[in-house]
Design a protein around this motif. Structure first.
Motif, short mmCIF file in Angstrom:
data_model
loop_
_atom_site.label_atom_id
_atom_site.label_comp_id
_atom_site.label_asym_id
_atom_site.label_seq_id
_atom_site.Cartn_x
_atom_site.Cartn_y
_atom_site.Cartn_z
N HIS A 74 -2.19 11.95 5.74
CA HIS A 74 -3.11 13.00 6.20
C HIS A 74 -4.58 12.68 5.93
O HIS A 74 -5.43 13.56 6.07
CB HIS A 74 -2.74 14.35 5.57
N SER A 75 -4.87 11.44 5.53
CA SER A 75 -6.29 11.10 5.35
C SER A 75 -6.90 10.72 6.69
O SER A 75 -6.29 9.99 7.48
CB SER A 75 -6.42 9.92 4.38
N TRP A 76 -8.13 11.18 6.89
CA TRP A 76 -8.86 10.79 8.09
C TRP A 76 -9.43 9.38 7.93
O TRP A 76 -9.67 8.69 8.89
CB TRP A 76 -10.00 11.78 8.36
N LYS A 110 0.87 -1.19 0.00
CA LYS A 110 0.00 0.00 0.00
C LYS A 110 0.89 1.22 0.00
O LYS A 110 1.86 1.28 0.75
CB LYS A 110 -0.86 -0.02 1.28
N VAL A 111 0.58 2.19 -0.86
CA VAL A 111 1.37 3.42 -0.81
C VAL A 111 0.79 4.32 0.27
O VAL A 111 -0.42 4.52 0.35
CB VAL A 111 1.35 4.18 -2.15
N VAL A 112 1.67 4.84 1.09
CA VAL A 112 1.30 5.83 2.11
C VAL A 112 1.89 7.16 1.66
O VAL A 112 3.09 7.26 1.43
CB VAL A 112 1.91 5.44 3.49
N PRO A 144 -19.09 10.34 -0.62
CA PRO A 144 -18.09 10.66 0.41
C PRO A 144 -16.81 11.26 -0.15
O PRO A 144 -16.42 10.97 -1.28
CB PRO A 144 -17.79 9.30 1.04
N HIS A 145 -16.19 12.09 0.67
CA HIS A 145 -14.80 12.48 0.43
C HIS A 145 -13.98 11.29 0.90
O HIS A 145 -14.04 10.91 2.08
CB HIS A 145 -14.48 13.73 1.24
N TRP A 146 -13.15 10.73 0.01
CA TRP A 146 -12.45 9.48 0.33
C TRP A 146 -11.35 9.66 1.36
O TRP A 146 -10.90 8.68 1.96
CB TRP A 146 -11.86 8.89 -0.95
C1 LIG Z 1 -5.35 19.16 8.52
C2 LIG Z 1 -5.91 18.60 7.24
C3 LIG Z 1 -6.51 19.45 6.32
C4 LIG Z 1 -7.06 18.94 5.14
N1 LIG Z 1 -7.65 19.80 4.26
C5 LIG Z 1 -8.26 19.33 3.15
C6 LIG Z 1 -8.91 20.20 2.23
O1 LIG Z 1 -8.90 21.43 2.40
N2 LIG Z 1 -9.53 19.65 1.16
C7 LIG Z 1 -9.58 18.30 0.95
O2 LIG Z 1 -10.20 17.88 -0.01
N3 LIG Z 1 -8.94 17.45 1.79
C8 LIG Z 1 -8.28 17.93 2.87
N4 LIG Z 1 -7.62 17.06 3.71
C9 LIG Z 1 -7.58 15.64 3.35
C10 LIG Z 1 -6.31 15.30 2.55
O3 LIG Z 1 -6.06 16.24 1.55
C11 LIG Z 1 -6.45 13.95 1.86
O4 LIG Z 1 -6.82 12.97 2.77
C12 LIG Z 1 -5.17 13.52 1.11
O5 LIG Z 1 -5.41 12.31 0.47
C13 LIG Z 1 -3.97 13.34 2.01
O6 LIG Z 1 -2.81 13.18 1.23
P1 LIG Z 1 -1.61 12.28 1.75
O7 LIG Z 1 -0.42 12.54 0.90
O8 LIG Z 1 -1.47 12.43 3.19
O9 LIG Z 1 -2.16 10.83 1.36
P2 LIG Z 1 -2.45 9.58 2.34
O10 LIG Z 1 -3.48 9.94 3.32
O11 LIG Z 1 -1.17 9.04 2.86
O12 LIG Z 1 -3.05 8.55 1.28
C14 LIG Z 1 -4.29 8.80 0.69
C15 LIG Z 1 -4.56 7.77 -0.43
O13 LIG Z 1 -3.68 8.01 -1.51
C16 LIG Z 1 -2.99 6.79 -1.85
N5 LIG Z 1 -1.67 7.17 -2.36
C17 LIG Z 1 -0.78 8.01 -1.78
N6 LIG Z 1 0.32 8.09 -2.55
C18 LIG Z 1 0.10 7.30 -3.64
C19 LIG Z 1 0.86 6.94 -4.78
N7 LIG Z 1 2.07 7.44 -5.00
N8 LIG Z 1 0.33 6.08 -5.68
C20 LIG Z 1 -0.90 5.56 -5.48
N9 LIG Z 1 -1.67 5.84 -4.41
C21 LIG Z 1 -1.17 6.71 -3.51
C22 LIG Z 1 -2.94 6.01 -0.57
O14 LIG Z 1 -2.75 4.62 -0.80
C23 LIG Z 1 -4.33 6.32 0.00
O15 LIG Z 1 -5.27 5.50 -0.62
C24 LIG Z 1 -7.00 17.53 4.86
C25 LIG Z 1 -6.37 16.69 5.78
C26 LIG Z 1 -5.81 17.20 6.95
C27 LIG Z 1 -5.17 16.28 7.95
#
Ligand SMILES: Cc1cc2nc3c(=O)[nH]c(=O)nc-3n(C[C@H](O)[C@H](O)[C@H](O)COP(=O)(O)OP(=O)(O)OC[C@H]3O[C@@H](n4cnc5c(N)ncnc54)[C@H](O)[C@@H]3O)c2cc1C
Length: 450
Positions: free
Chosen positions: A48-50, A42-44, A403-405
């Motif tokens: 920052h996803s809830w 799984k890619v992380v 839903p927002h995923w």
């Molecule tokens: C404080 C805060 C504020 C936020 N504000 C907003 C906002 O304003 N608007 C909004 O829409 N969302 C918002 N979010 C949500 C956030 O933008 C999403 O959850 C986003 O996906 C997080 O990105 P991440 O890099 O942390 O991905 P992760 O949470 O680590 O992963 C999300 C998904 O992406 C996949 N993924 C990651 N990298 C890859 C890759 N290279 N290849 C394939 N799959 C991959 C993962 O497997 C997982 O399924 C917020 C979150 C926080 C904590």
């Protein structure tokens, strides 16, 4: 053994392996090993996803070391980056190139691939989520293939730009940007009913509009942002008078965004402390909200660089649930949400946020085929959190909500199928690209039923 925890700390998993490749070759080697030994991966991104989208008990691949800008084409306003690049670093680089992201969410800590994979969005009725800015991406599949996907690959393009990490590892992303711009912000506080009435008119008249309302208060803020040639101002910050005090205490420094430092400090200390107090004594929540709204919800005008206006200081730790519903339903749904909180006597300690998104053609997007109001119910840990989220979700589903995923939701496959017309098409593509479930996790099993 490493433990993965998401930003809110709600999801924690021990993973079998933690891999940080620095090239596509290294990603290919990890996938090859997984294929031969039957491991799940799984890619992380930035975690920052809830939701539990990025969770696994198998092998986690993190692309923090694949964070370079590969190409900048200023004439065409395009940038190609490695998928692990953080949006904040991309914003800084784009600014140096005289470019900017067309739209952004509230923070830029996410990785580029993580942000697009869950449909991260900002606000604006004629602005799609960040996935709609993708002009091409490279996907490494479970079989070890390297696919360069563009609009010519219709189905793959519609699926892989918002792919939930289900189709493979995204290693490169090409994004469309625009010339650097400034935004003028106008933030106005209104009584709740007036704000609900004014909302759709504002959305028509301004490029980017969002509404914040703090439950148990009668005052909502409408923020409107528009592109401007006016010079940047030092305008008052989000924290109003309190922010002024903290700014004076913290003092200045070259290159320091004093306002941002002050807001971050207020969020982490004052706001977080009040949330804890309310969690211990929920009867205090309405009074605390009233006080926060008086200090925090101040009318203001300012002009600033686009990313500095789109983004907020990091909020205190909390949890979020958000659904996309038809845009025109926004005022009614907001009013019903308020009535629901009152009727059920729920003590809600965090803002309700209303944002907007243009229709798109991404199979899993809340905006698929319809302009969307993104209605968010947020809450820091407190006794009513679960009841609030489940009741709110039921309300949003009544509007055909999607839903927002990247946020929390409870719906599973049978319900999601009704709301997302292309969910089955995505599932079929997923079976073709990942027949052995190499990228599967509990989250995807809930969404796709397999
Ligand atoms: C404080 C805060 C504020 C936020 N504000 C907003 C906002 O304003 N608007 C909004 O829409 N969302 C918002 N979010 C949500 C956030 O933008 C999403 O959850 C986003 O996906 C997080 O990105 P991440 O890099 O942390 O991905 P992760 O949470 O680590 O992963 C999300 C998904 O992406 C996949 N993924 C990651 N990298 C890859 C890759 N290279 N290849 C394939 N799959 C991959 C993962 O497997 C997982 O399924 C917020 C979150 C926080 C904590």
């Amino acid at each position: 053994m490493k433990e993965f925890a998401n930003w809110s700390g709600v999801h924690r998993r021990r993973v079998e392996g933690w891999h940080q490749p620095s090239s596509e070759e290294e990603v290919a080697t990890i996938l090859d090993r997984a294929r031969r030994s039957g491991q799940v991966v799984k890619v992380v991104g930035a975690g920052h996803s809830w939701s539990a989208a990025a969770c696994t008990q198998g092998h986690a691949i993190n692309l923090d070391r694949m964070d370079r800008v590969l190409e900048v084409d200023r004439a065409r306003c395009r940038v190609r980056v490695e998928a692990g690049m953080r949006l904040r670093d991309l914003n800084a680089r784009l600014a140096r190139e005289g470019l900017a992201m067309r739209n952004l969410g509230s923070i830029s800590e996410q990785s580029v691939a993580g942000a697009i994979s869950t449909g991260t969005h900002g606000t604006g009725a004629s602005f799609g989520c960040l996935s709609t800015l993708v002009r091409g991406l490279t996907l490494m599949t479970a079989a070890g293939e390297r696919l360069e996907i563009t609009a010519r690959d219709e189905e793959l393009f519609a699926a892989a730009r918002l792919g939930l990490g289900a189709l493979g590892v995204v290693t490169e992303v090409e994004l469309e940007c625009e010339p650097a711009f400034q935004l003028a912000e106008e933030a106005v506080g209104l009584p709740f009913e007036e704000a609900a009435d004014a909302l759709l008119d504002k959305v028509e008249r301004h490029e980017h509009v969002k509404l914040w309302w703090l439950p148990h208060t009668d005052r909502a803020m409408i923020y409107a942002w528009d592109r401007t040639d006016a010079p940047a101002t030092a305008g008052p910050g989000q924290g109003g008078a309190l922010r002024g005090l903290v700014e004076r205490a913290v003092g200045g420094g070259e290159g320091v965004d004093l306002g941002r430092v002050a807001d971050t400090w207020i969020n982490a200390n004052v706001f977080d402390g009040l949330l804890r107090l309310g969690a211990r004594t929920p009867a205090l929540i309405p009074r605390i909200n009233q006080m926060i709204s008086e200090v925090y919800f101040v009318d203001r005008r300012r002009v600033g660089r686009s990313d500095a206006v789109f983004n907020l200081a990091m909020p205190p730790v909390h949890r979020e649930l958000e659904y996309g519903i038809p845009l025109e339903a926004a005022p009614e749904a907001l009013r019903r949400l308020k009535a629901l909180i009152d009727r059920r006597g729920l003590r809600v300690n965090f803002i309700v946020e209303v944002r907007f998104m243009a229709a798109d053609d991404l199979w899993l997007s809340p905006g698929y085929g319809r302009a969307s109001c993104q209605l968010g119910a947020y809450m820091a840990e407190a006794p009513d959190l679960l009841a609030y989220f489940t009741l709110t979700e039921s309300l949003f589903l009544e509007y055909g909500g999607r839903p927002h995923w990247g946020k929390e939701f409870f719906a599973s496959h049978p319900v999601l199928r009704q709301a997302l017309p292309r969910l089955d098409d995505f599932a079929a593509l997923r079976r073709r690209l990942d027949p052995h479930g190499r990228f599967n996790n509990a989250f995807l099993r809930r969404v796709f039923g397999a």
